[in-house]
Design a protein around this motif. Structure first.
Motif, PDB file in Angstrom:
ATOM      1  N   ASP A 116     -11.838  22.222   5.199  1.00 30.65           N
ATOM      2  CA  ASP A 116     -10.886  22.098   6.307  1.00 30.65           C
ATOM      3  C   ASP A 116     -11.695  21.613   7.497  1.00 30.65           C
ATOM      4  N   VAL A 117     -11.036  21.011   8.470  1.00 33.87           N
ATOM      5  CA  VAL A 117     -11.732  20.623   9.705  1.00 33.87           C
ATOM      6  C   VAL A 117     -10.972  21.287  10.853  1.00 33.87           C
ATOM      7  N   GLU A 118     -11.703  21.979  11.705  1.00 39.91           N
ATOM      8  CA  GLU A 118     -11.039  22.728  12.774  1.00 39.91           C
ATOM      9  C   GLU A 118     -10.191  21.836  13.671  1.00 39.91           C
ATOM     10  N   ASP A 119     -10.763  20.683  14.039  1.00 42.27           N
ATOM     11  CA  ASP A 119     -10.006  19.743  14.871  1.00 42.27           C
ATOM     12  C   ASP A 119     -10.508  18.317  14.599  1.00 42.27           C
ATOM     13  N   GLY A 120      -9.584  17.400  14.350  1.00 42.65           N
ATOM     14  CA  GLY A 120      -9.939  15.992  14.130  1.00 42.65           C
ATOM     15  C   GLY A 120     -10.258  15.700  12.666  1.00 42.65           C
ATOM     16  N   GLY A 121     -10.888  14.536  12.443  1.00 42.91           N
ATOM     17  CA  GLY A 121     -11.300  14.146  11.088  1.00 42.91           C
ATOM     18  C   GLY A 121     -10.181  13.595  10.219  1.00 42.91           C
ATOM     19  N   GLU A 122      -9.021  13.309  10.816  1.00 44.26           N
ATOM     20  CA  GLU A 122      -7.897  12.794  10.009  1.00 44.26           C
ATOM     21  C   GLU A 122      -8.234  11.418   9.418  1.00 44.26           C
TER      22      GLU A 122
ATOM     23  N   VAL B 172       0.833  -1.215   0.000  1.00 46.56           N
ATOM     24  CA  VAL B 172       0.000   0.000   0.000  1.00 46.56           C
ATOM     25  C   VAL B 172       0.863   1.260   0.000  1.00 46.56           C
ATOM     26  N   ARG B 173       0.587   2.147  -0.928  1.00 44.06           N
ATOM     27  CA  ARG B 173       1.304   3.427  -0.989  1.00 44.06           C
ATOM     28  C   ARG B 173       0.282   4.552  -0.971  1.00 44.06           C
ATOM     29  N   VAL B 174       0.612   5.582  -0.230  1.00 42.96           N
ATOM     30  CA  VAL B 174      -0.335   6.691  -0.041  1.00 42.96           C
ATOM     31  C   VAL B 174       0.284   7.979  -0.582  1.00 42.96           C
ATOM     32  N   PHE B 175      -0.454   8.683  -1.423  1.00 47.67           N
ATOM     33  CA  PHE B 175       0.054   9.926  -2.013  1.00 47.67           C
ATOM     34  C   PHE B 175      -0.889  11.077  -1.712  1.00 47.67           C
ATOM     35  N   LEU B 176      -0.294  12.244  -1.632  1.00 46.89           N
ATOM     36  CA  LEU B 176      -1.067  13.429  -1.293  1.00 46.89           C
ATOM     37  C   LEU B 176      -0.871  14.504  -2.367  1.00 46.89           C
ATOM     38  N   PHE B 177      -1.976  15.011  -2.867  1.00 48.40           N
ATOM     39  CA  PHE B 177      -1.937  16.087  -3.870  1.00 48.40           C
ATOM     40  C   PHE B 177      -2.658  17.293  -3.275  1.00 48.40           C
TER      41      PHE B 177
ATOM     42  N   TYR C 167      -1.855   0.542  10.414  1.00 47.72           N
ATOM     43  CA  TYR C 167      -0.798  -0.446  10.161  1.00 47.72           C
ATOM     44  C   TYR C 167       0.429   0.171   9.505  1.00 47.72           C
ATOM     45  N   LEU C 168       0.237   1.327   8.894  1.00 46.15           N
ATOM     46  CA  LEU C 168       1.350   1.955   8.170  1.00 46.15           C
ATOM     47  C   LEU C 168       1.937   3.129   8.948  1.00 46.15           C
ATOM     48  N   GLY C 169       1.225   3.534  10.017  1.00 42.88           N
ATOM     49  CA  GLY C 169       1.689   4.697  10.771  1.00 42.88           C
ATOM     50  C   GLY C 169       1.544   5.981   9.967  1.00 42.88           C
ATOM     51  N   ILE C 170       0.526   6.019   9.121  1.00 44.22           N
ATOM     52  CA  ILE C 170       0.315   7.199   8.268  1.00 44.22           C
ATOM     53  C   ILE C 170      -1.009   7.846   8.632  1.00 44.22           C
ATOM     54  N   TRP C 171      -1.031   9.148   8.643  1.00 41.79           N
ATOM     55  CA  TRP C 171      -2.317   9.837   8.754  1.00 41.79           C
ATOM     56  C   TRP C 171      -2.277  11.119   7.946  1.00 41.79           C
ATOM     57  N   ALA C 172      -3.453  11.541   7.507  1.00 39.53           N
ATOM     58  CA  ALA C 172      -3.540  12.759   6.702  1.00 39.53           C
ATOM     59  C   ALA C 172      -4.597  13.675   7.290  1.00 39.53           C
ATOM     60  N   LYS C 173      -4.261  14.934   7.273  1.00 39.53           N
ATOM     61  CA  LYS C 173      -5.165  15.932   7.836  1.00 39.53           C
ATOM     62  C   LYS C 173      -6.057  16.464   6.716  1.00 39.53           C
ATOM     63  N   PRO C 174      -7.369  16.582   6.982  1.00 36.46           N
ATOM     64  CA  PRO C 174      -8.244  17.154   5.964  1.00 36.46           C
ATOM     65  C   PRO C 174      -7.810  18.583   5.626  1.00 36.46           C
ATOM     66  N   LYS C 175      -7.781  18.879   4.351  1.00 38.70           N
ATOM     67  CA  LYS C 175      -7.452  20.241   3.915  1.00 38.70           C
ATOM     68  C   LYS C 175      -8.252  20.479   2.646  1.00 38.70           C
ATOM     69  N   LYS C 176      -8.982  21.553   2.637  1.00 39.53           N
ATOM     70  CA  LYS C 176      -9.846  21.851   1.484  1.00 39.53           C
ATOM     71  C   LYS C 176      -9.074  21.734   0.172  1.00 39.53           C
TER      72      LYS C 176
ATOM     73  N   HIS D 173      -8.101   1.594   7.157  1.00 40.32           N
ATOM     74  CA  HIS D 173      -8.009   3.014   7.514  1.00 40.32           C
ATOM     75  C   HIS D 173      -9.239   3.438   8.301  1.00 40.32           C
ATOM     76  N   ILE D 174      -9.106   4.602   8.906  1.00 41.50           N
ATOM     77  CA  ILE D 174     -10.132   5.108   9.819  1.00 41.50           C
ATOM     78  C   ILE D 174     -10.428   6.557   9.446  1.00 41.50           C
ATOM     79  N   ALA D 175     -11.693   6.945   9.531  1.00 45.98           N
ATOM     80  CA  ALA D 175     -11.995   8.382   9.505  1.00 45.98           C
ATOM     81  C   ALA D 175     -12.112   8.785  10.970  1.00 45.98           C
ATOM     82  N   SER D 176     -11.103   9.473  11.478  1.00 51.91           N
ATOM     83  CA  SER D 176     -11.088   9.833  12.901  1.00 51.91           C
ATOM     84  C   SER D 176     -12.235  10.794  13.226  1.00 51.91           C
ATOM     85  N   VAL D 177     -12.609  10.790  14.476  1.00 55.01           N
ATOM     86  CA  VAL D 177     -13.750  11.608  14.897  1.00 55.01           C
ATOM     87  C   VAL D 177     -13.490  13.098  14.630  1.00 55.01           C
ATOM     88  N   VAL D 178     -14.522  13.755  14.122  1.00 52.82           N
ATOM     89  CA  VAL D 178     -14.445  15.209  13.909  1.00 52.82           C
ATOM     90  C   VAL D 178     -14.676  15.863  15.270  1.00 52.82           C
TER      91      VAL D 178
END
Ligand SMILES: O=C(O)CCC(=O)C(=O)O
Ligand SMILES: [Fe+2]
Length: 306
Positions: A189-195, A34-39, A200-209, A230-235
């Motif tokens: 954007d999310v003010e806090d949370g929602g990552e 699994v590879r994760v990319f961010l644009f 298993y990969l130790g990766i997380w991404a922050k929501p950004k418009k 993967h998980i949608a963390s609590v907003v």
């Protein structure tokens, strides 16, 4: 120089690439493919706002209390015990031929569960100009063939909502008509949370418009990988909106076509469905469209009705 017609046309399809895509490297040892990319800035602010507006007004329009459906009686029982109610249910509580409970029980559950779900609306390829624009942009940026993509799903998470750890593909499944790549675009954007987190990969991404997150769920030989979970963390503060399109390992006839609505259960025209999937690897989600998954016949016939 004034932009020519050709320029204007192209501008719609191509994002102005400000930052190159980056790969989020595994922070945990794993032999996963699994590879994760961010644009970043993959969607414009106007595109995000337009999608949010369309989603919100559609959710609002379906204003009857939803009908609740469960993947199994066990899942229904877990939800009942979660909300500290002491009632017993049997498969007879499902409306005949379905795995959905009737309107009055649905309303009771909605109250007990305090509408603990996210909201998804969908549009299909060809239903809007935007579907063409975004398919093409994804193809150019990520090399994914528009013909192997499914519907476009917009999901909103009000404050306090999340989605549990899950895979987008079917673990142990042999059917290659499965989701090989997920393209997730954050519309807010999310003010806090929602990552979005990959434990298993130790990766997380922050929501950004406007940001897109892309990853493969299956290995190159078409096996659904456990480590794509993967998980949608609590907003924690604010609300979260995303657009997702899944790309499939093998294409098939009904892919990307709006399925015909199933005949059951009986429902009002403006009544949505809440689907609660496998308790440990799913959550409840509100849908504007009805799926065949709620029909017992569909399971019995090995999911061949559509
Ligand atoms: O909201 C997220 O961050 C993830 C959503 C997701 O995994 C899904 O809809 O399958
Ligand atoms: Fe997912």
């Amino acid at each position: 120089m004034l932009p020519t017609r050709k320029h204007l046309h192209r501008k719609k399809y191509f994002r102005r690439q400000k930052d190159p895509p980056i790969e989020l490297l595994h922070q945990k040892k794993s032999n996963s493919s699994v590879r994760v990319f961010l644009f970043d800035e993959f969607l414009s602010k106007q595109e995000c706002d337009g999608l949010i507006k369309a989603h919100d007004s559609h959710v609002k329009a379906l204003n009857k209390p939803p009908i609740l459906c469960f993947d199994s009686i066990a899942t229904l029982r877990r939800h009942i015990s979660d909300v500290k109610q002491n009632i017993s249910v049997t498969p007879n509580d499902f409306t005949k031929g379905t795995k959905c409970v009737n309107a009055s029980f649905s309303l009771q559950l909605q109250t007990w569960m305090n509408s603990n779900w996210s909201f998804s609306t969908a549009f299909y390829p060809g239903e809007s100009t935007f579907s063409k624009v975004i398919s093409y942009r994804i193809k150019e940026a990520m090399g994914l063939d528009p013909a192997s993509g499914g519907k476009f799903q917009i999901t909103s998470y009000p404050e306090g909502k999340a989605y549990k750890e899950h895979t987008d593909c079917t673990l142990g499944g042999v059917d290659k008509r499965d989701r090989v790549v997920s393209v997730l675009m954050y519309l807010s954007d999310v003010e806090d949370g929602g990552e979005t987190a990959f434990p298993y990969l130790g990766i997380w991404a922050k929501p950004k418009k406007g940001r897109a997150l892309v990853w493969n769920n299956m290995s190159p030989d078409g096996v659904c990988e456990e480590h794509s979970k993967h998980i949608a963390s609590v907003v924690k503060k604010g609300s979260k909106y995303i657009l997702i399109r899944w790309y499939y390992y093998k294409t098939f006839y009904s892919l990307g076509k709006r399925p015909p609505p199933p005949p059951l259960p009986e429902r009002e025209p403006d009544q949505a469905m809440v689907s609660c999937d496998e308790y440990n690897s799913g959550s409840c989600r509100w849908y504007d469209e009805w799926s065949y998954d709620s029909l017992l016949d569909y399971e019995k016939n090995k999911r061949t009705l559509v």
